[in-house]
Structures are given as structure tokens and as C-alpha cells.
Design a protein around this motif. Structure first.
Motif, mmCIF file in Angstrom:
data_model
loop_
_atom_site.group_PDB
_atom_site.id
_atom_site.type_symbol
_atom_site.label_atom_id
_atom_site.label_comp_id
_atom_site.label_asym_id
_atom_site.label_seq_id
_atom_site.Cartn_x
_atom_site.Cartn_y
_atom_site.Cartn_z
ATOM 1 N N UNK A 160 -11.108 3.137 11.732
ATOM 2 C CA UNK A 160 -11.868 2.877 10.591
ATOM 3 C C UNK A 160 -10.678 2.836 9.422
ATOM 4 N N UNK A 161 -9.539 3.455 9.649
ATOM 5 C CA UNK A 161 -8.580 3.235 8.606
ATOM 6 C C UNK A 161 -8.024 1.877 8.536
ATOM 7 N N UNK A 162 -7.930 1.187 9.748
ATOM 8 C CA UNK A 162 -7.433 -0.083 10.011
ATOM 9 C C UNK A 162 -8.684 -0.854 9.476
ATOM 10 N N UNK A 163 -9.932 -0.805 9.424
ATOM 11 C CA UNK A 163 -10.953 -1.395 9.191
ATOM 12 C C UNK A 163 -10.961 -1.569 7.581
ATOM 13 N N UNK A 164 -10.759 -0.278 7.046
ATOM 14 C CA UNK A 164 -10.644 -0.341 5.393
ATOM 15 C C UNK A 164 -9.490 -1.263 4.909
ATOM 16 N N UNK A 165 -8.643 -1.551 5.509
ATOM 17 C CA UNK A 165 -7.436 -2.203 5.103
ATOM 18 C C UNK A 165 -7.553 -3.563 5.337
ATOM 19 N N UNK A 166 -8.293 -3.907 6.473
ATOM 20 C CA UNK A 166 -8.535 -5.435 6.596
ATOM 21 C C UNK A 166 -9.713 -5.779 5.719
ATOM 22 N N UNK A 207 -4.611 -8.337 6.604
ATOM 23 C CA UNK A 207 -4.499 -8.123 8.258
ATOM 24 C C UNK A 207 -3.109 -7.589 8.269
ATOM 25 N N UNK A 208 -1.870 -8.366 7.901
ATOM 26 C CA UNK A 208 -0.737 -7.868 7.986
ATOM 27 C C UNK A 208 -0.504 -6.271 7.616
ATOM 28 N N UNK A 209 -1.073 -5.881 6.724
ATOM 29 C CA UNK A 209 -1.108 -4.374 6.436
ATOM 30 C C UNK A 209 -1.624 -3.588 7.423
ATOM 31 N N UNK A 210 -2.812 -4.089 7.936
ATOM 32 C CA UNK A 210 -3.394 -3.175 9.263
ATOM 33 C C UNK A 210 -2.375 -3.395 10.455
ATOM 34 N N UNK A 253 -7.443 8.344 6.426
ATOM 35 C CA UNK A 253 -8.723 7.601 6.369
ATOM 36 C C UNK A 253 -8.964 7.503 4.867
ATOM 37 N N UNK A 254 -9.303 8.812 4.569
ATOM 38 C CA UNK A 254 -9.911 9.114 3.103
ATOM 39 C C UNK A 254 -8.804 8.665 2.007
ATOM 40 N N UNK A 255 -7.571 8.574 2.155
ATOM 41 C CA UNK A 255 -6.540 8.064 1.329
ATOM 42 C C UNK A 255 -6.550 6.661 1.250
ATOM 43 N N UNK A 256 -6.945 6.005 2.400
ATOM 44 C CA UNK A 256 -7.100 4.419 2.580
ATOM 45 C C UNK A 256 -8.278 3.984 1.570
ATOM 46 N N UNK A 257 -9.377 4.865 1.899
ATOM 47 C CA UNK A 257 -10.513 4.653 0.858
ATOM 48 C C UNK A 257 -10.124 4.907 -0.371
ATOM 49 N N UNK A 258 -9.456 6.046 -0.840
ATOM 50 C CA UNK A 258 -9.396 6.329 -2.281
ATOM 51 C C UNK A 258 -8.431 5.282 -2.808
ATOM 52 N N UNK A 259 -7.623 4.697 -2.075
ATOM 53 C CA UNK A 259 -6.795 3.399 -2.746
ATOM 54 C C UNK A 259 -7.745 2.434 -3.168
ATOM 55 N N UNK A 260 -8.511 2.068 -2.143
ATOM 56 C CA UNK A 260 -9.861 0.974 -2.535
ATOM 57 C C UNK A 260 -10.609 1.271 -3.707
ATOM 58 N N UNK A 261 -11.065 2.597 -3.615
ATOM 59 C CA UNK A 261 -11.955 2.941 -4.702
ATOM 60 C C UNK A 261 -11.217 2.981 -6.175
ATOM 61 N N UNK A 262 -9.951 3.333 -6.237
ATOM 62 C CA UNK A 262 -9.230 3.238 -7.423
ATOM 63 C C UNK A 262 -9.081 1.974 -7.859
ATOM 64 N N UNK A 263 -8.652 0.731 -6.959
ATOM 65 C CA UNK A 263 -8.582 -0.427 -7.464
ATOM 66 C C UNK A 263 -9.950 -0.979 -7.920
ATOM 67 N N UNK A 264 -11.160 -0.380 -7.122
ATOM 68 C CA UNK A 264 -12.248 -0.993 -7.605
ATOM 69 C C UNK A 264 -12.592 -0.442 -8.888
ATOM 70 N N UNK A 265 -12.328 0.785 -9.213
ATOM 71 C CA UNK A 265 -12.681 1.314 -10.547
ATOM 72 C C UNK A 265 -11.941 0.626 -11.799
#
Length: 502
Positions: free
Chosen positions: A97-103, A116-119, A143-155
Motif C-alpha cells: 500500500x505504501x508503493x500504491x500511495x507513492x504511485x 513511479x521512479x519513487x516507488x 505507510x502512515x508517513x507516506x499518507x501524511x506526506x500526501x495529506x500535507x501537500x494536499x492541505x
């Protein structure tokens, strides 16, 4: 080809690489900390153990609470006799799921190909797969950290566009609350995210300026979640204090503050691999200094460094954090490195360059892992017990499981005893119990010192077998027991040798 198809192809490749990387380790025997987790906190062999007990039992720092909850539930679905890869499936899924969040989520800010390169970098990393499969909280925390990064950028995007931020702030609060409930030390990650949000929200404003309050408020839900999650441990009272001191004592045997910090930096550099090039090159290009992507990358890196030093500073010399406590920062730093790549001129981001970069990342990651595994095996066979972010003395080890199964098939488990080092006792006893035998038939060195001649029977001595890394170690265990019969090496395994009477 549509961007959606590109993302799915990239994700499937990264997932296949991840599975190929973890498969040899995920199918190997459980290791000591995994056994501790399952036995003491997840209800293994304790059918009356309640889910609520996980939240109120913190006798050791091994209890990564939310991860233990997941495995408590999982053990109600799969039997303890299931293959190890099935027992470890929740952690493996968190890694996937961490890879899925990245991609699929990070691509919003990075673009399809760089996401994709990041994953691929994560899947090929000598660090991420080595911890993603374990029955511990590391996979869930990353996984929570990868989600947290995306949420911060979204905010930050929502704040810039002046759209509603309620849903994102609630999600940030919940993920920040969850991080310390996996591991107390992970509370520093939401602090880094809150710093990033506050600084990027109003970059360059005075600390007490008119915009400073708004900047701080933007990161309050994130910080509040982290503080509440960490404050929960204060309700555990003496348990938490003793567990913290115990973990600190173990860490002090392995690390100093400087060696732990330096190893984290080394492991991060090895994890990033080829991404270190854009991360470094972009810092020497004045044309990039004023670009938004470069500024965001800098803010993230400064937030990470500040919170990393805070974690080590608060811990002090007597309670040095394990390097693995910093795994929670790996998604954040990787995101900063990928942003640096995005900031480079287009010629450095064309499809051919990114494809070549991905190929190099795969071979580099596999090559470093292979080198570290060979080094680790030599150290183990020399009597050492390496355990850091690049080498783990238990990774891929099958010794105790193989020995227990062989004795079981020969119908010798109940009529003989197995002597092992203190480092192997927990795992050997686990496999005896899983196979339906008494763990008392296994004696580690500490057990043996308490009662050296336990093996003597009125009608003659019991059969004693020994599993050890070295011949002198086996001789020492036999000598402590004062065992009179001649012995020989019966079987040579990769990590251990098996001895018995001639």
C-alpha cells in the motif's frame, strides 16, 4: 498510452520487484522480536487474551500497539501453524500500500513517471523491504508517513486555493494520532509535517508577524494528534517508564548518539541511491533556488533535520534512539528528493533518463543488499550479531525452524533437549510449541546456568543437541552442562550448525 495505464504498469512493476525482494525473508523463520510480539501481545497460544489488553500492556517496547491490534485480529483468521509468509501478510500488505500511495497519490505533485521512479526506489531499497515484511510496526508506520506526506501537500494546495480544508485536517489529525500509537518515537514525524505546513504556508514571515498565527494554526491539528497519541503512554505509568529504560539499555549496548545519527544518514543515502544525485546537484544550481519545488524540498529537509535532532536531543546520551526509529522519516525525505528531481531542467526528466535511472536504482539496491547480506553472514559466523538498517543477523535465517522440524520428524523433540544461545532461545521455543512440543525441551544459556545438569536421568543421560554459530560456542554449552558423551557436527546450516552425540 494514457497516464492511468502508465501508473498501473509502473505500480505492477514496483510491486513485483517488492515481492521478489521480500520473498526470501518473508518465508524464513520468525525472529525474536516477532515471536515476542505474537506471544506477549497478539494472543498467540493465549486464546483468552483480549483485544483491550494490548492497549494496557506495555511491558516491553516491542508492543507497537496498532500493529499488535492488526495481528491480534489476524491470528483469529489464520492458525499459528500457517506458513510464515501468511502470518506476515498484514505487514506485507502495508508495504504494498505504501508503493500504491507513492504511485497513485504522490503523482499529483511529482507526475506519473517520477512517482513511479519513487516507488521503484522504495521497492529496490536495501532498507524498506528489509523492514516492511516483519511482524512489527515499521511497515504500518511508513505507510502512515507516506499518507501524511500526501495529506500535507494536499492541505497546502487547499490553503493556497482557499478551498475547504476540514476533511484534510481531520485526516492529518487521525494519521498523526496513529503514528505514536504504533511507536512512541514516531510522534516526531507529525511534528516534522506540522513544521513543513507552517513554514510553507507563510514562507519568510516573521516569527511574531501578522501571518505567524495563521501559519501555526495550519499545523495545529497535526501536532494535536501527535501529542494526544504520545500522551496515551503516560496513562500506562510505571510500565512505560520501565519499557523505555529497558529499550534505552539495549540501545546503549549497540549505539552512541553519534554512531546512531551517522548510521541513519548512511542508510538514508543508500535508500535514496540514484536520487542522491538530483538532491545534491539541485543545491548547486542558483537557477533553482527560487523555484517553488526547490523551496518545498528545502523546507521538508529542514523540517526533517530539525525533528531528527529533536528526537536525539530529547533522548540524550543515556537513551539513544535505535536507528530504526528513523524509518518513519524515509517517505518524507524521499519525497523531498523526488521534488528536487522535478525541479531540474526537462532534459534531466525525459522518459529515457528516468528509465535509465530506474534500472540503475534496481541494480544498485539489489547489489548493495547482496553485499550487506554476505557481510552479515560472515559476521554471524564469526560470532557477532549485526543488527542495523542495512544488516540484520536474523534476515533469511531458517536454522531453528529447520532443526525443530528435523527433530520433530525423527520423533526426538520429547526425548531429547536442545541447547541454544540466549539469542536463539525465544525462536527455538516458539517452533517447538508450534510443532506441539513443550518449550521446556529447549534450554538457552541462561536456563542452563540455572540448572546445568537438568539432563541427568536415573537410567542415564538424556540426549543433548546443540545449535550454535561456532564450534567453541557449542563446546561451551556442552561444558556448562558437564555433558560426558562425545559429540559431533550433524548438520551445517547457513547461519548455524547442529551438534549431537556421536
Amino acid at each position: 498510452m494514457t497516464s492511468r495505464k502508465v501508473s498501473w504498469i509502473g505500480f505492477i512493476f514496483a510491486l513485483m520487484l517488492y515481492v521478489a525482494r521480500v520473498l526470501p525473508w518473508a518465508t524464513a523463520q520468525l525472529w525474536q522480536d516477532e515471536v515476542f510480539t505474537l506471544y506477549h501481545y497478539c494472543g498467540a497460544f493465549h486464546p483468552n487474551a483480549t483485544l483491550g489488553a494490548i492497549f494496557r500492556s506495555y511491558t516491553m517496547a516491542n508492543n507497537h500497539i496498532l500493529s499488535s491490534v492488526v495481528y491480534w485480529l489476524w491470528l483469529r483468521v489464520v492458525p499459528l501453524t500457517a506458513p510464515e509468509i501468511l502470518l506476515r501478510l498484514p505487514s506485507l500488505l502495508f508495504g504494498a500500500l505504501t508503493l500504491a500511495v507513492i504511485v497513485f497519490w504522490w503523482r499529483k505533485w511529482l507526475g506519473n513517471r517520477i512517482a513511479i521512479l519513487g516507488a521503484i526506489v522504495f521497492a529496490a531499497s536495501p532498507v524498506f523491504p528489509a523492514f516492511a515484511y516483519q511482524i512489527r510496526g515499521y511497515s504500518l508506520s511508513m505507510l502512515l508517513a507516506a499518507i501524511g506526506v500526501a495529506l500535507a501537500a494536499t492541505l497546502l494546495e487547499q490553503l493556497q486555493n482557499k478551498t475547504s480544508t476540514w476533511c484534510t485536517q481531520i485526516a492529518l489529525f487521525l494519521t498523526s494520532l496513529a503514528q505514536p500509537l504504533v511507536m512512541p518515537s514516531a510522534a516526531v514525524f507529525p511534528a516534522a509535517i506540522a513544521s513543513w505546513i507552517a513554514v510553507e504556508r507563510y514562507p519568510g514571515c516573521n516569527f511574531l508577524g501578522k501571518n505567524s498565527q495563521r501559519a501555526i494554526v495550519a499545523g495545529v491539528p497535526t501536532m494535536l494528534g501527535a501529542l494526544l497519541g504520545f500522551a496515551y503512554y503516560l496513562t500506562l505509568g510505571e510500565q512505560f517508564r520501565i519499557a523505555r529504560l529497558d529499550a534505552a539499555g539495549i540501545s546503549a549496548d549497540w549505539w552512541t548518539t553519534s554512531s546512531s545519527c551517522l548510521h541513519v544518514l548512511l542508510a538514508l543515502a543508500v535508500h535514496l541511491g540514484v536520487l542522491m544525485l538530483p538532491l545534491v546537484i539541485s543545491r548547486f544550481s542558483r537557477d533553482l533556488w527560487r523555484t517553488p519545488l526547490f523551496n518545498r524540498s528545502n523546507i521538508i529537509l529542514i523540517s526533517w533535520i530539525g525533528m531528527e535532532f529533536l528526537m536525539y536531543g530529547v533522548a540524550g546520551r543515556q537513551a539513544v534512539p535505535f536507528p530504526r526509529n528513523s524509518l518513519v522519516f524515509f517517505p518524507l525525505v524521499t519525497f523531498a528528493a523526488l521534488l528536487s528531481l522535478c525541479a531540474l531542467p526537462r532534459r534531466f526528466r525525459c522518459s529515457k533518463v528516468l528509465l535509465g535511472t530506474a534500472v540503475v536504482a534496481v541494480f544498485l539496491g539489489i547489489g548493495i543488499t547482496s553485499w550487506q547480506d554476505r557481510t552479515c553472514l560472515k559476521m554471524v559466523r564469526a560470532g557477532d550479531i549485526p543488527q542495523d538498517l542495512l544488516k540484520q543477523q536474523y534476515r533469511g535465517d531458517d536454522s531453528m525452524r529447520t532443526i525443530a522440524r528435523n527433530l520433530h520428524e525423527a520423533d526426538l523433540c520429547d526425548s531429547s533437549c536442545l541447547l541454544v544461545s540466549d539469542n536463539d532461545g525465544t525462536v527455538a521455543k516458539w517452533y517447538y510449541k508450534v510443532l506441539g512440543h513443550s518449550p521446556k525441551q529447549v534450554r538457552d544459556r541462561t536456563d542452563l546456568m540455572r540448572n546445568p545438569q537438568f539432563w541427568w536421568q536415573p537410567d542415564g543421560p538424556s540426549v543433548l543437541f546443540v545449535a550454535s554459530r561456532l564450534r567453541p560456542e557449542a563446546d561451551q554449552l556442552y561444558d556448562i552442562a558437564q555433558y560426558p558423551l562425545p559429540r559431533k557436527c550433524i548438520m551445517e546450516l547457513k547461519f548455524r550448525d547442529f551438534y549431537g552425540p556421536q
